[in-house]
Design an enzyme around this catalytic site. Structure first.
Site, short mmCIF file in Angstrom:
data_model
loop_
_atom_site.label_atom_id
_atom_site.label_comp_id
_atom_site.label_asym_id
_atom_site.label_seq_id
_atom_site.Cartn_x
_atom_site.Cartn_y
_atom_site.Cartn_z
N GLY B 190 0.80 -1.22 0.00
CA GLY B 190 0.00 0.00 0.00
C GLY B 190 0.83 1.27 0.00
N GLU B 259 -7.26 1.48 5.23
CA GLU B 259 -7.81 1.94 3.95
C GLU B 259 -6.82 1.70 2.82
OE1 GLU B 259 -9.99 6.04 4.32
OE2 GLU B 259 -8.28 5.94 5.67
N ARG B 270 5.33 -6.53 10.92
CA ARG B 270 4.74 -6.95 12.19
C ARG B 270 3.69 -5.95 12.65
NH1 ARG B 270 7.22 -10.91 15.31
NH2 ARG B 270 6.26 -10.05 17.17
N SER B 272 0.14 -4.13 13.79
CA SER B 272 -0.75 -4.30 14.93
C SER B 272 -2.08 -3.66 14.59
CB SER B 272 -0.14 -3.61 16.15
OG SER B 272 -1.08 -3.55 17.19
N THR B 323 13.43 -7.25 3.14
CA THR B 323 14.86 -7.48 2.96
C THR B 323 15.16 -8.91 2.51
OG1 THR B 323 15.11 -8.10 5.27
CG2 THR B 323 15.49 -5.79 4.71
N VAL B 326 9.59 -11.66 -1.04
CA VAL B 326 8.24 -11.12 -1.19
C VAL B 326 7.23 -12.12 -0.63
CG1 VAL B 326 6.55 -10.18 -2.80
CG2 VAL B 326 8.98 -10.05 -3.35
N TYR B 531 1.33 6.15 21.51
CA TYR B 531 1.43 6.83 20.22
C TYR B 531 1.60 8.32 20.48
CZ TYR B 531 0.52 6.25 15.22
OH TYR B 531 0.64 6.14 13.86
#
Lengths: 679, 617
Positions: B190, B259, B270, B272, B323, B326, B531
């Protein structure tokens, strides 16, 4: 003398014209508070401590280890806490302020406070938790700081006080508790429970910023008016909070309090000579009323720029390492401990930098060097003027009134100190001090002379930190027998002197080289020293400057030398080694030797009788490895390493003139003297 | 320009042989086109966040307005917002800093072309493009730095070619060709990364191809017996939930970027999700991962709930940040869509009591699907965004005054903190959960603040990302960053980090105080995720991005000193590489490098992220 001068404001001026009562009930406006503070009562602080993770953890650990119930340990914890905690309340402070203001007005002419410092505190206290770190020369320090904070509508500090100083003064101790004092036992190194409670008590108040916290980095009142080498424990306990990221920063504010004359001057002098001091009791305080009629001159109170522990530690420590353990478990890293030590020394240096040197300290330094002979007032004026300029060149702030003639300044201060000096026919001579009634009067001429001398020396001591580094260079030059002294030799001698004087003066660890170079430059630029490529030209460098500075410090080296002689006289008994003794007993014995030498007029410096210098010397010898240490009953017992001690004695003798004495003989006598004295 | 259509477009029925297996249990899904077209710039903003048609602007009444019709806030005027921005950041409507109109082809670096690779690629059926705008769009993620470059200049190095493999086999082919011809592959889903992980290493001399996964976006099957679904990794979050929803299922994985972000991206970072309390984070949700590496395809031979067969190979892939290879297909757990979904909110007297309450809820393990605690600054911000008139607080008070106005009198509106809640489950479950949560909250002085306040809190999550773009227009730079910390550290960490940022901003001579705010977004047994948003008005500063990065670096140092992690879910990328070794120890990095070296000795997946050493010029 004026209401305002040079950034200082006299806070007594207004009080002399207005009602004291009104002052005590005044409304305190815009008192700054730490922005994250949650209001708590002293009781709630205690409540927090006893239920804190740290104390709980320690209680459980100890109960387990000692096989007692947790309840028992907790009860003990509670009683430690009760003994420790303050119960600051504004009402008591207001009441106390009423008496304080009366006392201050009668004792002091003016109390000068630097206004910028006060403004800084108003800003800082709002932003971060604040640690106040004043110099400690007198009981007055406590009272003065709280009083000044009351005056300027600052939150009243809580103060760490030594338990021992107040344990016999029930009422006074209680009163000070109400004014924010909390009490710490003097040594509790291995008592884990005490340590946990103390740490939590300090840290929780710092974290929440309940009040600014005040403690004395020197650990105790300096009896000599010199700075003591800093104590690290309390500072480390406080800063652990920052190292473990429990608060954003701590602002450490060094405060320098300079007295023209110290209330306890004669008490200290007798104490330094080992003449038992009266128990500090309430009645003692009331008896001290007699001093209310005396004149103690001015006080200068300088609040220095704050040191931010965050800035100070940036790049030196990594707080991440505490992520792997709960924060209530005590574990400072080596880097953190070192940093705390550096900081403590830095604080002392900041304090010294802002001490105000009174003209009297300048005069005392001159008078000390003409103790025997006396000095004419005219000469004293001339010499004082010279020394004042030298001190200013070294960066000291001398409080010499600008628009008054030197002669009247000198005469003013002579008038302030008539208890130890007499002026007749324009000659200044020492006058033997009158011991206070409750000191057991000794008809001991030498001791009384020494007491007087030591009082005077305590004023000279205010000046010593200014000159100590240049003096260590000067001493090497003055003791040099060659024409040229190489820089390397000069430096190695400087290093030796720094080591041997490390307890009497404060040297920041790791700064020796920089200090040395700075001192060389100072001497060169003030015209006291002549250097060529690779060395110092000795003859050209023996000047008034270097000679005067050397002589200032001679008594200290002589005292260490006397100490060495005594140690060398101790004969071996076990494995060829003298029996170990306690430090204070060794110092006492060395004093006896010193006294004998003074009586025989082999030595003219009475200061060698100071137990403080002798004790410092012993501690230094021990840390240099010249003493064997033996731990008995939690106390260090010492016995000399004769090879090293005699080496050190020789090295000392290279700097100063020493009497030729038959050491062993002397020593045997001296020991006998002690024995008879005890009987 | 060359563009070609691949044989296995999602919209066509053509499939490669191995893309889907057939099984009686498994339901094959009819595909819908991906929300993200190949030419993303036609739908999405090329130099900012989100959809082109949705943005904040100052309307003719000099008020802030949000355009479009996608969000609840769309087409609404927010009368309080402008004044709030002026008050908190010192923004001035007279001082505008508009972005460049476009980056013309002339400014875009010309591609490095590996002819022999191109020759072989053309022989496959894989779709590709070398259109400059396509390449620029895939040269970046969404850090402040990247967006600032798009507004003011251009990247020095961008992908030389964009490819759209249509299925797993296409990826295998591409990786083979890249290995053979020594071409670099940078996978992109995305494109919502905020770690600089999509940026091309500036000194890369080999041809770089961008491997765009968004056209591999099918749900291959749904297994209702085992409640799993096989999904191609390029699927976008909203498509996944919508498609599953049509069958009555969901994964429950809802990161704030859902979205636009893709399944493969979640695995690679990873990720969340907001509702992890019920559904788990991505590592809990995956049952099987198929990854194409230069060494071959990594996958397990079974799809089992748990296995003991040495270290879990999934965990080499989870968080590998492109890294190693895919991710092409993933089997995920699915759940029936819950019958009841209910929002809620709690008002606390201050942030501290809020954190204590969340801790208690975590301790009792009764957290609802989502629980988040906003600090006071964020609460005020949320209310500045209210479309209705009136003062900031009147609306807020409306919602709760009926029941609690008397009780609430004790609350200081400049101190309160608000928790938003999302409950999911059966009607009875939700009721029971609500009861328990509000009961605990009351012990910490928390009062229920109504459903509306909770709903708006979550809605804001999607809109908040658009605010940075309007800020840019007025000299405001802003960014978010996150961490996780043990419970006993959370409060200190929030306070100290905010304090540190304010102080660093002040010490750098920025004339306006910054806006700093935080929220606790996830709770765990042993700690919480936090956050932060941080922005400041840079008018008068020469290099706002460097200044911002410098301050964020200090903030991260503070977080680490406070026992926080380097990242809870954003990842390392390039911007946090410097902390990796300290975080996982030197042998830890060595381990990662050993795996990288084995799987990809040529560094085909040479995006320079994570453990890949910075190459020297």
């Amino acid at each position: 003398m004026a209401h305002y001068k040079d950034g200082y404001e006299d806070i007594l001026e207004e009080r002399r014209h207005k009602s004291d009562l009104k002052y005590c009930v005044k409304q305190r406006k815009d008192v700054p508070q730490y922005k994250y503070r949650k209001r708590r009562s002293p009781e709630e602080v205690k409540e927090h401590v006893i239920h804190s993770d740290r104390v709980k953890y320690t209680v459980e650990k100890l109960a387990d280890r000692l096989h007692v119930t947790q309840e028992a340990v907790r009860r003990e914890a509670q009683s430690i806490l009760d003994e420790m905690a303050h119960s600051l309340n504004l009402k008591a402070v207001r009441g106390f302020a009423y008496f304080l203001i009366k006392i201050f007005k009668s004792l002091f002419r003016r109390i000068y406070v630097n206004e910028e410092g006060v403004r800084q505190l108003h800003r800082l206290i709002h932003e971060y938790p604040v640690l106040l770190m004043p110099t400690h020369r007198s009981y007055m320090d406590f009272l003065l700081i709280s009083y000044i904070f009351y005056e300027y509508d600052l939150p009243l500090p809580v103060i760490a006080a030594a338990m021992a100083d107040f344990s016999n003064m029930k009422f006074f101790g209680w009163l000070l508790r109400q004014c924010g004092a909390f009490y710490i036992r003097r040594s509790f190194g291995t008592d884990e429970l005490y340590w946990a409670i103390f740490t939590e008590y300090v840290q929780t108040q710092l974290r929440n910023g309940d009040q600014p916290m005040e403690f004395f980095v020197e650990g105790t009142r300096s009896r000599t008016s010199k700075s003591y080498t800093p104590r690290i424990g309390m500072l480390a306990a406080a800063l652990e909070s920052y190292f473990k990221a429990e608060l954003p920063d701590v602002m450490i504010v060094p405060i320098s309090i300079s007295y023209d004359r110290i209330l306890e001057e004669s008490l200290y002098a007798f104490e330094l000579l080992g003449i038992p001091k009266p128990k500090e009791s309430a009645s003692g305080v009331f008896k001290a009323r007699s001093i209310l009629s005396e004149d103690f001159g001015c006080v200068h109170f300088f609040i220095a720029d704050a040191i931010s522990i965050r800035q100070f530690s940036t790049g030196h420590i990594d707080r991440v390492c505490h992520a792997l353990e709960p924060r209530y478990i005590n574990n400072l890293t080596k880097e953190e401990a070192e940093l705390t030590t550096q900081l403590a020394f830095q604080i002392v240096r900041e304090q010294q930098r802002h001490l105000v040197i009174s003209p009297w300290a300048i005069m005392a330094a001159i008078l000390m060097q003409s103790w025997e002979t006396g000095i004419s007032v005219r000469q004293l004026v001339k010499e004082s003027d010279w020394l004042k300029r030298q001190a200013a060149n070294m960066g000291a702030y001398v409080d010499w009134p600008g628009n008054t003639s030197p002669d009247s300044v000198v005469r003013h201060y002579l008038g302030l100190h008539t208890n130890i000096l007499a002026v007749s026919d324009d000659m200044v001579m020492p006058r033997l001090v009158q011991p206070s009634a409750h000191v057991k009067v000794q008809n001991d001429h030498v001791m009384l002379n020494a007491a007087t001398n030591i009082i005077l020396s305590s004023y000279r001591n205010q000046l010593m930190h200014v000159f100590v580094r240049v003096a260590m260079v000067s001493l090497s030059i003055n003791g040099c027998m060659q024409d040229c002294l190489s820089m390397d030799n000069l430096y190695s001698q400087y290093c030796f002197l720094e080591k041997i004087m490390a307890r009497d003066f404060v040297f920041q660890p790791g700064h020796t080289r920089a200090d040395f170079e700075q001192a060389l430059l100072m001497l060169q630029h003030s015209g006291g020293l002549c250097a060529s490529d690779g060395g110092v030209l000795v003859k050209k460098s023996i000047t008034k400057h270097t000679t005067f500075y050397s002589q200032m410090f001679e008594p200290f080296l002589l005292a260490y030398w006397v100490l060495c002689q005594h140690l060398l006289s101790m004969s071996g008994s076990v494995h060829g080694r003298p029996l170990p003794r306690r430090l204070k007993d060794l110092a006492r014995d060395a004093q006896v030797l010193g006294k004998r030498l003074v009586e025989q007029e082999a030595i003219k410096h009475y200061e060698v009788l100071s137990l403080d210098i002798l004790g410092n010397g012993l501690a230094t010898l021990a840390s240099m490895g010249a003493m064997y240490k033996d731990k008995r009953n939690e106390e260090n017992w010492l016995s000399p390493n004769h090879v090293m001690v005699s080496q050190i004695a020789q090295q000392l003798a290279a700097f100063i003139e020493v009497p030729a004495v038959q050491v062993t003989q002397e020593a045997c006598k001296s020991i006998r003297v002690v024995l008879t004295a005890k009987i | 320009m060359e563009t070609r259509i691949c044989c296995c477009q999602p919209e066509t029925s053509l499939r490669c042989e191995n893309c889907a297996s057939k099984d009686a249990n498994k339901m094959v899904i009819e595909q819908q086109p991906s929300s993200i077209p190949k030419r993303r710039q036609e739908l999405l903003r090329w130099n900012g966040w989100g959809y082109k048609d949705s943005k904040f602007f100052i309307n003719k009444n000099s008020h802030m307005e949000f355009t479009g019709e996608r969000y609840r806030l769309s087409g609404k005027e927010m009368p309080g917002f402008r004044d709030w921005m002026i008050a908190t950041t010192g923004l001035s409507l007279d001082h505008k800093a508009p972005a460049q109109q476009e980056i013309t082809a002339a400014e875009i670096p010309s591609p490095i072309v590996n002819e022999s690779f191109m020759e072989e690629l053309k022989r496959t059926s894989i779709s590709f493009s070398d259109d400059p705008q396509d390449r620029v769009f895939r040269a970046h993620g969404h850090t402040l730095h990247e967006i600032f470059v798009l507004r003011e200049g251009c990247f020095q190095r961008i992908p030389d070619l964009v490819t759209w493999p249509g299925c797993h086999d296409d990826v295998v082919k591409l990786v083979e060709l890249a290995s053979k011809h020594n071409v670099v592959i940078i996978p992109i889903g995305g494109g919502t990364s905020v770690t600089g992980s999509l940026m091309c290493p500036e000194n890369e001399k080999r041809m770089i191809i961008s491997l765009d996964t968004t056209q591999m976006a099918r749900i291959l099957w749904i297994d209702e017996k085992n409640l799993t679904a096989r999904i191609e990794a390029g699927i976008i979050g909203q498509d996944l939930e919508r498609c599953l929803g049509e069958k009555g299922y969901c994964t429950g994985h809802e990161p704030d970027s859902m979205e636009f972000s893709s399944l493969g991206g979640w695995v690679a970072t990873r990720a969340s999700g907001m509702k992890k309390n019920i559904y788990g984070n991505i590592e809990d949700l995956v049952v099987h991962i198929k990854t194409v590496t230069p060494r071959g395809v990594i996958e397990k031979s079974c799809q089992v709930p748990r296995i003991s067969a040495g270290p879990d190979i999934h965990h080499f892939i989870l968080g590998s940040e492109g890294t190693l290879g895919v991710v092409t297909e993933v089997t995920m757990k699915i759940r029936p869509v819950p019958p009841v979904k209910k929002y809620g909110s709690i008002v606390f007297p201050d942030f501290e009591s809020g954190v204590k309450c969340l801790h208690e809820i975590a301790k009792q393990r009764c957290a609802p699907a989502s629980i988040r605690l906003m600090d006071n600054e964020q609460f005020q911000f949320g209310h500045a965004l209210k479309p209705e008139g009136g003062t900031i607080f009147t609306q807020f008070l409306e919602g709760i005054k009926k029941l609690y106005i008397t009780k609430i009198k004790g609350f200081d509106l400049t101190k309160i903190a608000v928790a938003t809640l999302l409950f999911e489950g059966s009607k009875e479950d939700v009721l029971a959960q609500e009861k328990k949560v509000y009961e605990i909250a009351s012990k910490f002085g928390g009062l229920p603040g109504g459903e509306e306040n909770g709903l708006r809190g979550y809605m804001l999550t999607f809109v908040i990302a658009y605010i940075r773009d309007i800020g840019f227009d007025y000299y405001i730079v802003a960014e978010s960053f996150e961490t996780s910390a043990p419970w006993d550290r959370v409060l200190d960490l929030c306070r100290n980090t905010k304090d540190r940022i304010r102080r660093e901003v002040k010490e750098r001579g920025v004339q306006f105080p910054p806006y700093v705010t935080c929220r606790v977004t996830q709770t765990y047994d042993a700690g919480a995720a936090v956050y932060f948003y941080f922005g400041f008005n840079y008018r008068g500063q020469h290099n706002p991005v460097a200044l911002y990065e410098d301050i964020e670096h200090k903030a991260r140092e503070e977080i680490l000193a406070n026992g926080g992690s380097v990242s809870h879910h954003h990842g390392i990328g390039k911007v946090r590489k410097q902390y990796l070794q300290k975080t996982v120890s030197e042998p830890g990095v060595g381990m990662m490098r050993a795996v990288k070296h084995y799987l990809d000795p040529q560094n085909v997946f040479g995006n320079g992220n994570l453990m890949i050493p910075d190459s020297k010029l």
